[in-house]
Each structure stands twice: as structure tokens, then as C-alpha cells.
Design a protein around this motif. Sequence first.
Motif, PDB file in Angstrom:
ATOM      1  N   ALA A 701     -10.537  -1.238  -3.044  1.00 32.01           N
ATOM      2  CA  ALA A 701      -9.308  -1.698  -2.401  1.00 32.01           C
ATOM      3  C   ALA A 701      -8.115  -1.446  -3.327  1.00 32.01           C
ATOM      4  O   ALA A 701      -7.024  -1.088  -2.868  1.00 32.01           O
ATOM      5  N   PHE A 702      -8.311  -1.626  -4.620  1.00 35.40           N
ATOM      6  CA  PHE A 702      -7.277  -1.324  -5.619  1.00 35.40           C
ATOM      7  C   PHE A 702      -6.903   0.159  -5.544  1.00 35.40           C
ATOM      8  O   PHE A 702      -5.723   0.519  -5.563  1.00 35.40           O
ATOM      9  N   LEU A 703      -7.921   1.020  -5.445  1.00 37.51           N
ATOM     10  CA  LEU A 703      -7.665   2.456  -5.358  1.00 37.51           C
ATOM     11  C   LEU A 703      -6.900   2.794  -4.080  1.00 37.51           C
ATOM     12  O   LEU A 703      -5.994   3.645  -4.084  1.00 37.51           O
ATOM     13  N   ALA A 704      -7.247   2.123  -2.981  1.00 43.07           N
ATOM     14  CA  ALA A 704      -6.525   2.364  -1.723  1.00 43.07           C
ATOM     15  C   ALA A 704      -5.062   1.960  -1.852  1.00 43.07           C
ATOM     16  O   ALA A 704      -4.157   2.660  -1.379  1.00 43.07           O
ATOM     17  N   LEU A 705      -4.795   0.815  -2.502  1.00 42.56           N
ATOM     18  CA  LEU A 705      -3.421   0.361  -2.688  1.00 42.56           C
ATOM     19  C   LEU A 705      -2.639   1.323  -3.589  1.00 42.56           C
ATOM     20  O   LEU A 705      -1.476   1.636  -3.317  1.00 42.56           O
ATOM     21  N   LYS A 706      -3.282   1.782  -4.628  1.00 42.79           N
ATOM     22  CA  LYS A 706      -2.621   2.734  -5.526  1.00 42.79           C
ATOM     23  C   LYS A 706      -2.196   3.986  -4.766  1.00 42.79           C
ATOM     24  O   LYS A 706      -1.067   4.478  -4.925  1.00 42.79           O
ATOM     25  N   ARG A 707      -3.074   4.492  -3.902  1.00 44.18           N
ATOM     26  CA  ARG A 707      -2.739   5.682  -3.124  1.00 44.18           C
ATOM     27  C   ARG A 707      -1.643   5.382  -2.103  1.00 44.18           C
ATOM     28  O   ARG A 707      -0.775   6.223  -1.845  1.00 44.18           O
ATOM     29  N   LEU A 708      -1.676   4.194  -1.511  1.00 48.84           N
ATOM     30  CA  LEU A 708      -0.633   3.826  -0.565  1.00 48.84           C
ATOM     31  C   LEU A 708       0.733   3.842  -1.247  1.00 48.84           C
ATOM     32  O   LEU A 708       1.715   4.366  -0.704  1.00 48.84           O
ATOM     33  N   LEU A 709       0.808   3.281  -2.457  1.00 51.41           N
ATOM     34  CA  LEU A 709       2.078   3.227  -3.179  1.00 51.41           C
ATOM     35  C   LEU A 709       2.566   4.626  -3.538  1.00 51.41           C
ATOM     36  O   LEU A 709       3.752   4.948  -3.373  1.00 51.41           O
TER      37      LEU A 709
END
Length: 807
Positions: A701-709
Motif C-alpha cells: 500500500a505504501f508503494l501504491a501511495l508513492k506511485r500515486l504521488l
Amino acid sequence: MSKGEPRMDVFNRYAPFIQDTIYERGWQSLRGVQVAAGEAIFGTDQNVLLSASTASGKTEAAFYPILTLMAEDPPASVGALYIAPLKALINDQFDRLNEVCTQGDIPVWHWHGDVSQSHKRKLMKHPSGILQITPESLEAMLLHRHAAIPALFGDLRFIVIDELHALMRGDRGGQTLCLIERLSRMAGVNPRRIGLSATIGDPKQAAEFLSAGTGKGTVVPNIGASGQTWRLSMEHFFNSGPQASQRGLRMPAFARNPHAVNGETRPLLEQTEATLTGETQLKSSMESPFESPFERQDKPLTGPLAQSEPASDTAPQAADPGIGYIFEHTRGRKCLVFCNSREEAEAVTTTLRQYCEVRHEADRFLIHHGNLSAPIRQSAEEEMKDENSCMTTVTTATLELGIDIGRLERAFQIDAPFTVSSFLQRMGRTGRRDQPQEMWFVMREDPPQSRDMAPDIIPWKLIQGIALIQLYVERRWVEPPRLDGLPYSLLYHQTMSTLASGGEMTPAQLASQVLSLAVFRHVTQDDYRILLRHLLDIDHIETTERGGLIVGVAGERITSNFKFYAVFQENEEYSVRSESQEIGTLVAPPPAGEKIAIAGHVWVVDEVDRKRHIVYCTMVKGKVPAYFGDVPGDINTVILERMRQVLIEPPDAIYPYLMHNAVARLRQARVDAAVMGLADRPLRHLGGNMWALFPWLGTYAFLALKRLLLLRCAPVLGLKGMEACSPYYMTFRMEADAATFYRTVAEAVHDLDDPLTLMYPDEVPDFNKYDQFLPPQLVRKGFACGVLDIDGMRARVREWERFVSKP
């Protein structure tokens, strides 16, 4: 068994030779897991999931009823198949089962790469009894002995899957289920499945995983656990300088200007100052809290604390504080030291052996990890099984699973493991022979520097270790399985294996055989057509004149290689040799003249034979870091959320297993967290245009947020220079203010309809072993929809919507 129905007399239901074995072992009564297993296996025709603590007797609990039924009605083929994730576990269980089965005249066979061909030929001639095997060896058997499967397993009645939790995360568990389903179809049987595990977090999900494709339900007996005492301690060490208990509480440097963190003066900062000027001494009960005994059924964090055990040796004067602590408390005992990577295991072993040399003591340390040669691993295992041995073995996850290593007195864990499951398994290596389980956590950290940014001064591993323990103590929480992915890499593997073993098939026949396997229930027919067309294009499969499909020339090179049997990722390894002895294996060896660390010693590289993948070396003295390849850590969001709670609890909320330095370090971390305002909002201003984000999300989920940003928000926010310390925090430069950040991220999540928009242009991540042979569009889809935890990320961002309208 329905409520109110009288309980079965399991002991009297056992075969006479089983009863004799129990008498010979001096058992006064059956354990709860053995009674529950007997009732479920004797009393139903369903699958059975046995979840009980390590060393509770699960293996005997499963096999005593199975052996009884086989003795009463001997099968005409192999009657029970035992699948385990490790060869060492199979070898251990082979010895234990053989002793019992000999009395019942039931043969026990084992089958893996180290088993002789003569033993395997005997089984092929006389299929009978119990066969013990790894998933990879079962894959090889289906591939190369396809025609023999009906004779080998035509009367198979039970499949026992040991360490089930180890197979429930990732492609290896999916492969195991595929193999069981394929074998059952070939042999025309539908055997009952018996799953064994000490660390099942969600029994319902595990039961569904176990029964997939069987058409049967799964009985999950309610096994009443007897009270178990844990001996836990957790100590913290700075790698140099004064320790935390010697430093006293301090106001962090970044807090001298409150605007550096939050942009506003807050009452929380005043409260923090009060704690700094108040009483800083530890409570008398926490002066030396080594032993923390508690009953796992009750509220465990209460009661008096025992005194710390005195050291049995003295580390050299300039010793690393944390490693010296281990050195001083292992002499005269048989212990395990768990590390989270092979590199760390090598470095720790080398250091401990150097301390023995400095102290003029005999070497009392062994090493065990997956890159060592089989003889070195086996010698360590044999030494550990010696009841009189006082050697300490430094290891990784290779000794996490359930081989019986006898009277193991103590386990050390350097830093925190990644999962609650690993913590329980590792501590469960101790406490056998009716002794309490005992684990000493050793948390190591470089001392904070005045120039460190605010997030860098939090002792993340210490906080993570506390969170792991508390989650199990408070909620009995263990990581749930991940069963909703798109396993395209495994789809490739099982397609090639099915075609290589079964010969020519039409596309429709191949799709019917593969897509009907329960693991691929989320794969569409369209996805499979895309895969088959791609495999035709790259010559991994080819069409015949009749329009059928067979393995192609390029595919044969893959399926004929012994590495094809495994679905887990393997590095390109080099064999390391000194004269005629194989020492172990390395990834990406250095050039001649450089030094390497392996098997707990330092070696200078004499020659690298890149064609034959051999490194020739000579032992020398000294100390260098080792390298075997990256070690991923998949940490669940629930752990991060509990870490946040640890940090924002009151300063006096201290856990009884914390030692002197750990108590002081935790208190300082809470002061630092309070100054940063981690209890308030996830986004913190570090000064200038620097920001830190603490999302409290698990790895994916952290990786998904990083990509979203980076992909959806950066242009609007003026966000640049992101650096992530996954999964704890990320720092970046940003032109926008906090309100704009929250609003922009909320809008991006609201508009996120297609997970593929979180992929970089032309990105084809090589995440799983066979991704390299997949069409790029399936790799991208598998990563975006099956690896990234977009739902977890979306839920967290929605929680932040309350900040959107605030300044």
C-alpha cells in the motif's frame, strides 16, 4: 462433532501399534490437538486444518489417525502424501515417522534431490505407505513420471501439508495447490487434505485455501490451548557511544524551532517540555526487566519482572555493544541467533568468531542459511540435535520452520522480523522438552546525529518489534494470506508444465486443464489467449500440423532445466570453492583479489570462472560485508498502525519485556514523535520546502501511495526529490502547502479508476520468476492489480479527507 455429543475416546480408537508407541514414550495423556485431530479425522470425511503452537504435537496428531486407518484398510498405492516446504523438515519427519511406522509395517518414503535413486526405484516398484516430498520434487515427478502417477497414487487417501502458513503467501503455495489438483486428476482420486500450522491468523481464510478445488469443506477443530509461558526480553544498543539509558531525555534539535516541524506552536510541544523537565528516572520495577513470563490466555503484560540473567562470558573491550551482548549470553548454552538477511548472518558470525579468537576461546558459533552448501548446513543441524552441544547457530529463515533441533534453550533476534508469523515461528524453535519459549530481541541502531532529519531519529526497528509482540498478545493477530492476486508467472509455469508432461493438446484442452485449477479462478479466457499467442511468438510453444500445441524449442530449454521445478525467484549463483571443498554460493561475485565473507569466515577471491559459475578462494583473516542479493520485507498495514500507537502512547506506557536501554530509547522516541506531531496529521513540515509523510501503510500500500504521488500528484504539488524509507515514511520537496496536498491526493484517489495508471510509461516490472516470459501487458496488469495494495492505499487517503478543508 456437534455440541453436546459425547467426545470420542481417541486413544482407544488408535491402532494397537500406535497405542504401544504412546506407552513407550511415557505419555500420561493425549494433548488437546491430538484429541481434536482424532475426532476430526476419524469422525468426518472432510478436510482438516490443525492450528496449534509450535512443538504441540501436530504431526503425530495428524498421522496417528491416518496410520490407524491405513493399518485397518491398507491402500493399494501410496496412501498418504506429506508435503513440506523444506528438505530438512522432510528428513526430520522421516526419521520420526519411520520409527512409528516400522511397528505397523507401513513403509515411509521420502523424495527430494538428496534422496538416492535406489530408494526412489523401490517406491516406483512397490508404491505404498507414506511419501514425503517438497513441492519442487512433486513438480518434477509430475513432469517426468507422468505415466506412473495412476499406479503411484491410485488409492491416495490423504495429503498432509506441513507449515501451511509458509505456502499461503506467494506463488509457491499456489504451485502446491495446482500440483495437488493435477495429481488428483491424473490418479482419479480426491484425497482429504490435512493442513498443519502454528501461525494461522485467519482460520476461515486458511480453510478456504486448503479446500480449494476439492468440493469438500474443512473442519477447523477448536483446540483449547494450555497456558504457555513466554520469556521475552528486548534490549536496544547504539552501535557506538553512550547507550540510551546513559544519555537522558533530550529535546530534539529540530524542536528548538517549533516552526521547523509543524509551522505552528502547539500545546503538544509544551507538554513535551514538561516531560523533559520532570522525573526522568526509570521506575524501580523496570531497572532490569529481563524475564517477562505471562500466560497467553490472560492479560499477559502484568506481574512482577525477574532480574536479568548474569553474563556467562565477557566480550572484548572494543566489541560492538549489541553483538557483544549476544556473545556474553550464549556461552554454555545451545542458542539460535536469527538475522533478517544472509549478509547480516555472515557479518554477525564473523564478528562472534573474532571475539572467540580475541578471548582465546574455542569457536562456539555455527552458521546456517540458504546459500551455504548442503554439507555445511547439515553439519550445523546435526550439531544442534546433539543434546550435549552448547554451540550457537546464527541463521536466517532457513531454521524458522519446524525441524526438531532438540533442547534449544534460547533464541536471539537481531532487529525486528518482518511479520508476526516469523516472530512466533522463531520463538517457537525454543521451549521444547516442556521448557518455556525464550527470545531475546537485540535492537541495533547508529546513534542519531545532529544533522539527521526528524524522521530519521525514530528507532523504527525497536517500534516494529514492540508492535509485533503486542499484536499477538492483545489480539492473537497473525498476517492473513494474500489470495486475491493475478498469478500470471505461475500461470506460465503451470501451462508449460502441463504441456510438457501431457504432450500435445488443443488450445481448448490446455485452457480447460489449466484455467480450471482453483488458483487461476480470477484469470480470464482473454488473458489466457494473450498468453498463448505470446508464447507462440517467442517459441516457448508451437503448433503441430493437426493444430495442437506442444512445447517449443525455446520452451524445452526452460522445462528441461532443473531450476524449472521451483516457482520462487532465484539469483544467478556462483559456487564458492576452496581447494576441493564447496563452501556455499554467491550472487555477483567480486573480481579476483577482492575479499568475500561466507560460512562465517573471510576469503580472498583467487579466480572467477564465469562460464562454469565457480569462485575459487583462499581463507584469510579479517572482516568484510557479504552480499547474496536483496531481501524483501513484506510488512502488513496492521503492523504499521500498531507502531503508530506505540509511538503516541503516554511516556510511562512501558512494556514489561523491555530492558533498561530499550525503555530509555522508547521514551526518547515518544518525545521525538510528540514534537513531530505524529499523533495529529500524517504530513509534517520539516522546514523550507521539505516535507515528511507518515502514511502508516504496509509495504505494497505504501508503494501504491508513492506511485500515486509521483505519477498523479507531483505536477500539481510541485513535488520533487522523493526519498522513501519503506514502509515507514517518505520525504520530498514540495511547493504546495498541506491543505493543497490533502486535497490533491484525495482528488487523485477519487479519479483512480484504472490501476494501470500507477505504472510508469513502458514499465514492465520483473517481480516474479517467470515474468520475463510473459507478454508485457499481463506483467503490468499483474503488478498493478495483484501486487500493489490499491484498496489499502485508497482507504488511508480517504481518512485524510477530514484535513482537506482545514488550513
